[in-house]
Design a protein around this motif. Sequence first.
Motif, PDB file in Angstrom:
ATOM      1  N   LEU A  41       0.825  -1.210   0.000  1.00 36.21           N
ATOM      2  CA  LEU A  41       0.000   0.000   0.000  1.00 36.21           C
ATOM      3  C   LEU A  41       0.865   1.269   0.000  1.00 36.21           C
ATOM      4  O   LEU A  41       0.337   2.380   0.030  1.00 36.21           O
ATOM      5  CB  LEU A  41      -0.930   0.015   1.217  1.00 36.21           C
ATOM      6  N   GLY A  42       2.176   1.099  -0.017  1.00 35.45           N
ATOM      7  CA  GLY A  42       3.080   2.241  -0.028  1.00 35.45           C
ATOM      8  C   GLY A  42       3.345   2.815   1.347  1.00 35.45           C
ATOM      9  O   GLY A  42       3.771   3.968   1.476  1.00 35.45           O
ATOM     10  N   LEU A  43       3.137   1.995   2.384  1.00 32.86           N
ATOM     11  CA  LEU A  43       3.271   2.473   3.755  1.00 32.86           C
ATOM     12  C   LEU A  43       4.545   2.017   4.457  1.00 32.86           C
ATOM     13  O   LEU A  43       4.680   2.187   5.667  1.00 32.86           O
ATOM     14  CB  LEU A  43       2.048   2.025   4.573  1.00 32.86           C
ATOM     15  N   GLY A 127      -6.508   1.094   3.538  1.00 37.14           N
ATOM     16  CA  GLY A 127      -6.372   2.179   2.579  1.00 37.14           C
ATOM     17  C   GLY A 127      -7.031   3.460   3.064  1.00 37.14           C
ATOM     18  O   GLY A 127      -6.501   4.558   2.866  1.00 37.14           O
ATOM     19  N   HIS A 131      -4.847   6.688   4.248  1.00 37.97           N
ATOM     20  CA  HIS A 131      -4.897   7.545   3.058  1.00 37.97           C
ATOM     21  C   HIS A 131      -4.178   6.904   1.861  1.00 37.97           C
ATOM     22  O   HIS A 131      -3.371   7.535   1.189  1.00 37.97           O
ATOM     23  CB  HIS A 131      -4.294   8.931   3.371  1.00 37.97           C
ATOM     24  N   ARG A 132      -4.521   5.658   1.611  1.00 34.84           N
ATOM     25  CA  ARG A 132      -3.984   4.949   0.456  1.00 34.84           C
ATOM     26  C   ARG A 132      -5.141   4.318  -0.330  1.00 34.84           C
ATOM     27  O   ARG A 132      -5.104   3.164  -0.717  1.00 34.84           O
ATOM     28  CB  ARG A 132      -2.999   3.855   0.897  1.00 34.84           C
ATOM     29  N   GLU A 135      -4.293   3.099  -3.959  1.00 38.15           N
ATOM     30  CA  GLU A 135      -3.516   1.842  -3.908  1.00 38.15           C
ATOM     31  C   GLU A 135      -4.414   0.659  -3.510  1.00 38.15           C
ATOM     32  O   GLU A 135      -4.301  -0.430  -4.078  1.00 38.15           O
ATOM     33  CB  GLU A 135      -2.369   1.980  -2.908  1.00 38.15           C
ATOM     34  N   SER A 136      -5.307   0.888  -2.547  1.00 39.67           N
ATOM     35  CA  SER A 136      -6.177  -0.209  -2.113  1.00 39.67           C
ATOM     36  C   SER A 136      -7.148  -0.616  -3.215  1.00 39.67           C
ATOM     37  O   SER A 136      -7.453  -1.799  -3.378  1.00 39.67           O
ATOM     38  CB  SER A 136      -6.936   0.168  -0.836  1.00 39.67           C
TER      39      SER A 136
END
Length: 273
Positions: A41-43, A127, A131-132, A135-136
């Motif tokens: 998810l880019g986290l 997500g 705040h993704r 991506e989700s």
Amino acid sequence: MMTDTSDEVLIDAAGQRHKPHDGPARIVSLVPSLTELVCDLGLAPQLVGRTGFCIHPRPVLRAVTKVGGTKDVNLARLRALAPTHIIVNVDENRRECVEEIAGFVPNVIVTHPCTPEDNLPVYRLLGAIFHRRAESERLAAALDAALAEARAVGATLPREKVLYLIWREPWMTVAQGTYIAATLAAVGWDTRPVLSEPRYPAFEWDAPWLPEVQRVFLSSEPYRFRERHVEEVGRLSGLPASLIDGEMASWYGSRAIEGLRHLAALRRRLAAE
């Protein structure tokens, strides 16, 4: 124009209410497959802790602090990380431990996917909290496509009754209420025995339901089955037996997408033999 989601309320598997988090988070994941999802998810920059069983993606996780195992969390080390959020799972983490953690971590996100489809709300919950959303939704679209492929294979080929081995001494398998059984069923493999409890039953090779079984799988986890075990199981059962990648059948989160595609391809290959 950005939509204000500050008052949005989100519900996890325990019925707990969450809101989108303002600012950078400090995330700890006690669930290996969801640690991978956090990264997908880019986290990853906000992931400050993980278990020793959280191994994907390897290059990223080398720099993330370990806080013990899924069942034996080092609470002092966890507390020192000062997490804002911790991700747990009903099956993988002990309830007493999670309750203790809730005393000093502000946000405990409880998950409990029981079928491949249950990954969709998990993607969207994380997500939304972090705040993704874009991506989700990309992951959700990929999972929908993988589910469609798996179901198509399951509908095309005759269904098979299978035994999925997870342990030796004693021999253990999975009940039909497990995530593993639901994932295998998506491609047309119906696990035996037919029961919901216990979730991971032990059995003997003279069990009355064994004559129904048509194929045996030996998982790579939690017990690390090898080729020598395939020969042993073949002798004991008199059935076709083969190794199977346990991550493909048992890991939820983003790995479920690859898992369903892998199982669909495996189902086609074995049917052609």
